[in-house]
Design a protein around this motif. Sequence first.
Motif, PDB file in Angstrom:
ATOM      1  N   GLN A 197       0.805  -1.224   0.000  1.00 43.07           N
ATOM      2  CA  GLN A 197       0.000   0.000   0.000  1.00 43.07           C
ATOM      3  C   GLN A 197       0.838   1.274   0.000  1.00 43.07           C
ATOM      4  O   GLN A 197       0.322   2.342  -0.295  1.00 43.07           O
ATOM      5  N   CYS A 198       2.098   1.187   0.361  1.00 42.51           N
ATOM      6  CA  CYS A 198       2.927   2.387   0.387  1.00 42.51           C
ATOM      7  C   CYS A 198       4.189   2.167  -0.444  1.00 42.51           C
ATOM      8  O   CYS A 198       4.629   1.048  -0.638  1.00 42.51           O
ATOM      9  N   THR A 199       4.743   3.283  -0.915  1.00 37.60           N
ATOM     10  CA  THR A 199       5.930   3.225  -1.750  1.00 37.60           C
ATOM     11  C   THR A 199       7.036   4.016  -1.075  1.00 37.60           C
ATOM     12  O   THR A 199       6.842   5.177  -0.724  1.00 37.60           O
ATOM     13  N   PHE A 200       8.181   3.380  -0.892  1.00 41.79           N
ATOM     14  CA  PHE A 200       9.322   4.048  -0.283  1.00 41.79           C
ATOM     15  C   PHE A 200      10.295   4.495  -1.352  1.00 41.79           C
ATOM     16  O   PHE A 200      10.317   3.960  -2.448  1.00 41.79           O
ATOM     17  N   GLU A 201      11.106   5.487  -0.987  1.00 39.49           N
ATOM     18  CA  GLU A 201      12.102   6.005  -1.915  1.00 39.49           C
ATOM     19  C   GLU A 201      13.490   5.859  -1.297  1.00 39.49           C
ATOM     20  O   GLU A 201      13.623   5.423  -0.159  1.00 39.49           O
ATOM     21  N   SER A 202      14.505   6.243  -2.029  1.00 36.62           N
ATOM     22  CA  SER A 202      15.900   6.026  -1.619  1.00 36.62           C
ATOM     23  C   SER A 202      16.402   7.079  -0.641  1.00 36.62           C
ATOM     24  O   SER A 202      17.511   7.589  -0.768  1.00 36.62           O
ATOM     25  N   VAL A 224      11.036   9.424  17.720  1.00 31.82           N
ATOM     26  CA  VAL A 224      12.368   8.882  17.976  1.00 31.82           C
ATOM     27  C   VAL A 224      13.372  10.014  17.764  1.00 31.82           C
ATOM     28  O   VAL A 224      13.481  10.545  16.656  1.00 31.82           O
ATOM     29  N   ARG A 225      14.058  10.395  18.817  1.00 36.42           N
ATOM     30  CA  ARG A 225      15.136  11.381  18.701  1.00 36.42           C
ATOM     31  C   ARG A 225      16.346  10.680  18.079  1.00 36.42           C
ATOM     32  O   ARG A 225      16.693   9.569  18.485  1.00 36.42           O
ATOM     33  N   LEU A 226      16.960  11.308  17.103  1.00 36.11           N
ATOM     34  CA  LEU A 226      18.130  10.698  16.463  1.00 36.11           C
ATOM     35  C   LEU A 226      19.309  10.664  17.426  1.00 36.11           C
ATOM     36  O   LEU A 226      19.551  11.632  18.149  1.00 36.11           O
ATOM     37  N   PRO A 227      20.042   9.554  17.450  1.00 31.88           N
ATOM     38  CA  PRO A 227      21.238   9.483  18.288  1.00 31.88           C
ATOM     39  C   PRO A 227      22.338  10.382  17.710  1.00 31.88           C
ATOM     40  O   PRO A 227      22.189  10.944  16.619  1.00 31.88           O
ATOM     41  N   ASP A 228      23.454  10.492  18.412  1.00 30.04           N
ATOM     42  CA  ASP A 228      24.555  11.343  17.950  1.00 30.04           C
ATOM     43  C   ASP A 228      25.147  10.864  16.629  1.00 30.04           C
ATOM     44  O   ASP A 228      25.606  11.661  15.822  1.00 30.04           O
ATOM     45  N   SER A 229      25.162   9.554  16.403  1.00 30.30           N
ATOM     46  CA  SER A 229      25.695   9.032  15.144  1.00 30.30           C
ATOM     47  C   SER A 229      24.656   8.122  14.495  1.00 30.30           C
ATOM     48  O   SER A 229      23.970   7.358  15.174  1.00 30.30           O
ATOM     49  N   PHE A 230      24.530   8.263  13.176  1.00 28.44           N
ATOM     50  CA  PHE A 230      23.567   7.478  12.408  1.00 28.44           C
ATOM     51  C   PHE A 230      23.960   7.548  10.936  1.00 28.44           C
ATOM     52  O   PHE A 230      24.788   8.370  10.544  1.00 28.44           O
ATOM     53  N   LEU A 231      23.360   6.683  10.141  1.00 30.72           N
ATOM     54  CA  LEU A 231      23.595   6.681   8.693  1.00 30.72           C
ATOM     55  C   LEU A 231      22.528   7.520   8.003  1.00 30.72           C
ATOM     56  O   LEU A 231      21.368   7.518   8.421  1.00 30.72           O
ATOM     57  N   VAL A 232      22.912   8.195   6.933  1.00 31.21           N
ATOM     58  CA  VAL A 232      21.957   8.895   6.080  1.00 31.21           C
ATOM     59  C   VAL A 232      21.953   8.161   4.748  1.00 31.21           C
ATOM     60  O   VAL A 232      23.003   7.937   4.153  1.00 31.21           O
ATOM     61  N   LEU A 233      20.784   7.766   4.299  1.00 29.44           N
ATOM     62  CA  LEU A 233      20.635   7.059   3.025  1.00 29.44           C
ATOM     63  C   LEU A 233      20.031   8.010   2.002  1.00 29.44           C
ATOM     64  O   LEU A 233      18.985   8.621   2.254  1.00 29.44           O
ATOM     65  N   CYS A 234      20.712   8.128   0.863  1.00 31.08           N
ATOM     66  CA  CYS A 234      20.216   8.974  -0.220  1.00 31.08           C
ATOM     67  C   CYS A 234      20.892   8.531  -1.512  1.00 31.08           C
ATOM     68  O   CYS A 234      21.887   7.795  -1.471  1.00 31.08           O
ATOM     69  N   PRO A 235      20.387   8.981  -2.659  1.00 30.04           N
ATOM     70  CA  PRO A 235      21.068   8.654  -3.914  1.00 30.04           C
ATOM     71  C   PRO A 235      22.503   9.210  -3.899  1.00 30.04           C
ATOM     72  O   PRO A 235      22.776  10.284  -3.348  1.00 30.04           O
ATOM     73  N   GLU A 236      23.423   8.466  -4.486  1.00 29.72           N
ATOM     74  CA  GLU A 236      24.837   8.817  -4.439  1.00 29.72           C
ATOM     75  C   GLU A 236      25.114  10.241  -4.927  1.00 29.72           C
ATOM     76  O   GLU A 236      25.906  10.966  -4.332  1.00 29.72           O
ATOM     77  N   GLU A 237      24.418  10.660  -5.967  1.00 34.95           N
ATOM     78  CA  GLU A 237      24.662  11.998  -6.525  1.00 34.95           C
ATOM     79  C   GLU A 237      24.174  13.122  -5.594  1.00 34.95           C
ATOM     80  O   GLU A 237      24.465  14.297  -5.836  1.00 34.95           O
ATOM     81  N   GLU A 238      23.468  12.780  -4.525  1.00 34.95           N
ATOM     82  CA  GLU A 238      22.954  13.803  -3.600  1.00 34.95           C
ATOM     83  C   GLU A 238      23.682  13.807  -2.251  1.00 34.95           C
ATOM     84  O   GLU A 238      23.301  14.539  -1.342  1.00 34.95           O
ATOM     85  N   ILE A 239      24.739  13.019  -2.124  1.00 37.80           N
ATOM     86  CA  ILE A 239      25.477  12.952  -0.846  1.00 37.80           C
ATOM     87  C   ILE A 239      25.965  14.333  -0.428  1.00 37.80           C
ATOM     88  O   ILE A 239      25.798  14.739   0.727  1.00 37.80           O
ATOM     89  N   GLY A 240      26.570  15.081  -1.349  1.00 39.27           N
ATOM     90  CA  GLY A 240      27.074  16.419  -1.030  1.00 39.27           C
ATOM     91  C   GLY A 240      25.981  17.341  -0.515  1.00 39.27           C
ATOM     92  O   GLY A 240      26.180  18.073   0.450  1.00 39.27           O
ATOM     93  N   GLU A 241      24.834  17.285  -1.136  1.00 41.09           N
ATOM     94  CA  GLU A 241      23.693  18.119  -0.707  1.00 41.09           C
ATOM     95  C   GLU A 241      23.269  17.769   0.721  1.00 41.09           C
ATOM     96  O   GLU A 241      22.995  18.648   1.524  1.00 41.09           O
ATOM     97  N   PHE A 242      23.226  16.493   1.043  1.00 46.67           N
ATOM     98  CA  PHE A 242      22.805  16.091   2.381  1.00 46.67           C
ATOM     99  C   PHE A 242      23.890  16.337   3.430  1.00 46.67           C
ATOM    100  O   PHE A 242      23.577  16.559   4.590  1.00 46.67           O
ATOM    101  N   LYS A 243      25.164  16.318   3.029  1.00 37.36           N
ATOM    102  CA  LYS A 243      26.229  16.615   3.981  1.00 37.36           C
ATOM    103  C   LYS A 243      26.098  18.056   4.488  1.00 37.36           C
ATOM    104  O   LYS A 243      26.408  18.335   5.630  1.00 37.36           O
ATOM    105  N   LYS A 244      25.647  18.951   3.610  1.00 34.70           N
ATOM    106  CA  LYS A 244      25.459  20.352   4.008  1.00 34.70           C
ATOM    107  C   LYS A 244      24.396  20.441   5.072  1.00 34.70           C
ATOM    108  O   LYS A 244      24.383  21.256   5.930  1.00 34.70           O
TER     109      LYS A 244
END
Length: 191
Positions: free
Chosen positions: A76-81, A171-191
Amino acid sequence: STFLVHLTRTTESTSAKERLKAILSERELKAVSPFGPAVSRLREAKLSTKSQNCVCFTETPLEYVALLTEDIEDRQCTFESYGIGITKKQARRLGVNPIWYLDITPGHDWLTRPVNELIDDALKTGEFDGTPIASLAPFIEQMGSGGSATGPNGYRKEFWWEREWRCAGRVRLPDSFLVLCPEEEIGEFKK
């Protein structure tokens, strides 16, 4: 898997990408959707389902998470990257727990019947949210199939393979965690 993953999805008002940006900015995952066997009964009684709102995760190994973003029959739901990953150890400290799958295939009601009776009894009290089953129900999910697949009463709910974990409330995010995104958007999410 060592990790639990929460994937975002596009809604009518927000893209999956923007939702991930909001999660990173707010440093929390919000429980906005209700889950579990009490939800339909609460809606039938015209009562709030807010006590059943959860944040959901999967323990699908990281190398296979991309498969969850594909079209999956009867889903019933669609997830993205886009999403976040935390270790199971972190998740448990944050109150995230594996869910309990109950088989609803006809003839397999030895577990679902008592759970449904507990929910119905709690509804009769007029104070459902204060009952023990109100705290347990969000961590229970029904699975199984029955009826004719082509008939009006047929159903198929077989997503136990996702090995879902949930947390009631935010859920409060812990101090360290992974961020999942398309490879070409890593720089954008690092900002």
